[in-house]
Design a protein around this motif. Structure first.
Motif, PDB file in Angstrom:
ATOM      1  N   LEU A 231       0.819  -1.133  -0.095  1.00  0.00           N
ATOM      2  CA  LEU A 231       0.106  -0.003  -0.106  1.00  0.00           C
ATOM      3  C   LEU A 231       0.972   1.267  -0.115  1.00  0.00           C
ATOM      4  O   LEU A 231       0.625   2.138  -0.795  1.00  0.00           O
ATOM      5  N   VAL A 232       1.896   1.321   0.920  1.00  0.00           N
ATOM      6  CA  VAL A 232       2.831   2.479   0.720  1.00  0.00           C
ATOM      7  C   VAL A 232       3.479   2.675  -0.529  1.00  0.00           C
ATOM      8  O   VAL A 232       3.345   3.804  -0.918  1.00  0.00           O
TER       9      VAL A 232
ATOM     10  N   ALA B 201       3.786   5.768  -5.532  1.00  0.00           N
ATOM     11  CA  ALA B 201       3.924   6.069  -6.874  1.00  0.00           C
ATOM     12  C   ALA B 201       2.705   6.905  -7.288  1.00  0.00           C
ATOM     13  O   ALA B 201       2.960   7.726  -8.249  1.00  0.00           O
ATOM     14  N   LEU B 202       1.794   6.908  -6.782  1.00  0.00           N
ATOM     15  CA  LEU B 202       0.597   8.045  -7.116  1.00  0.00           C
ATOM     16  C   LEU B 202       1.317   9.399  -6.909  1.00  0.00           C
ATOM     17  O   LEU B 202       0.854  10.309  -7.429  1.00  0.00           O
ATOM     18  N   ALA B 203       1.949   9.561  -5.705  1.00  0.00           N
ATOM     19  CA  ALA B 203       2.389  10.765  -5.276  1.00  0.00           C
ATOM     20  C   ALA B 203       3.559  11.311  -6.322  1.00  0.00           C
ATOM     21  O   ALA B 203       3.491  12.400  -6.596  1.00  0.00           O
TER      22      ALA B 203
ATOM     23  N   ARG C 134       3.923  15.000  -8.167  1.00  0.00           N
ATOM     24  CA  ARG C 134       5.192  15.761  -7.651  1.00  0.00           C
ATOM     25  C   ARG C 134       5.767  15.941  -9.045  1.00  0.00           C
ATOM     26  O   ARG C 134       6.331  17.144  -9.199  1.00  0.00           O
ATOM     27  N   ASP C 135       5.871  15.209  -9.808  1.00  0.00           N
ATOM     28  CA  ASP C 135       6.538  15.275 -11.202  1.00  0.00           C
ATOM     29  C   ASP C 135       5.659  16.038 -12.436  1.00  0.00           C
ATOM     30  O   ASP C 135       6.263  16.195 -13.470  1.00  0.00           O
ATOM     31  N   ALA C 136       4.679  16.504 -11.914  1.00  0.00           N
ATOM     32  CA  ALA C 136       3.677  17.166 -13.028  1.00  0.00           C
ATOM     33  C   ALA C 136       4.160  18.233 -13.134  1.00  0.00           C
ATOM     34  O   ALA C 136       4.769  19.254 -12.094  1.00  0.00           O
ATOM     35  N   PRO C 137       4.207  18.939 -14.503  1.00  0.00           N
ATOM     36  CA  PRO C 137       4.273  20.469 -14.686  1.00  0.00           C
ATOM     37  C   PRO C 137       3.714  21.426 -13.819  1.00  0.00           C
ATOM     38  O   PRO C 137       2.466  21.107 -13.638  1.00  0.00           O
ATOM     39  N   GLY C 138       4.295  22.210 -12.938  1.00  0.00           N
ATOM     40  CA  GLY C 138       3.587  23.184 -12.276  1.00  0.00           C
ATOM     41  C   GLY C 138       3.427  22.677 -10.666  1.00  0.00           C
ATOM     42  O   GLY C 138       2.560  23.270 -10.009  1.00  0.00           O
ATOM     43  N   ALA C 139       3.982  21.435 -10.395  1.00  0.00           N
ATOM     44  CA  ALA C 139       3.772  21.113  -9.093  1.00  0.00           C
ATOM     45  C   ALA C 139       4.658  21.521  -8.047  1.00  0.00           C
ATOM     46  O   ALA C 139       4.385  21.147  -6.891  1.00  0.00           O
ATOM     47  N   SER C 140       5.169  22.497  -8.369  1.00  0.00           N
ATOM     48  CA  SER C 140       5.918  23.193  -7.168  1.00  0.00           C
ATOM     49  C   SER C 140       5.273  23.911  -6.124  1.00  0.00           C
ATOM     50  O   SER C 140       4.102  24.456  -6.725  1.00  0.00           O
TER      51      SER C 140
END
Length: 80
Positions: free
Chosen positions: A48-49, A54-56, A60-66
């Protein structure tokens, strides 16, 4: 791999010893049940962790995710 696991009238079921050993459940432990459209999936806490991490990572790596991007968007939306 598909195996048959019988469920007793009071709802108990037993996982075969070889599966418990592979999952690290030799001394007992918990598994978590997810009901999906395709059926039922049992997972251990480490599984589960890993799934949550993996979902996070996707977000996190999506554009504009900062944080800076987020704050800039909020400021722009509020007219500041």
């Amino acid at each position: 791999m598909t195996i048959q696991v019988n469920i007793t009238p009071n709802g108990r079921m037993s996982l075969p010893a070889d599966i418990r050993k592979r999952l690290g459940l030799t001394g007992g432990g918990a598994v978590y049940l997810d009901e999906t459209d395709d059926g039922v999936v049992l997972r251990t806490m480490p599984q589960l962790v890993a799934q949550a991490q993996a979902l996070a990572r996707q977000y996190r790596d999506a554009p504009g995710a900062s944080i800076d991007s987020f704050l800039a968007e909020r400021a722009a939306e509020s007219g500041e």
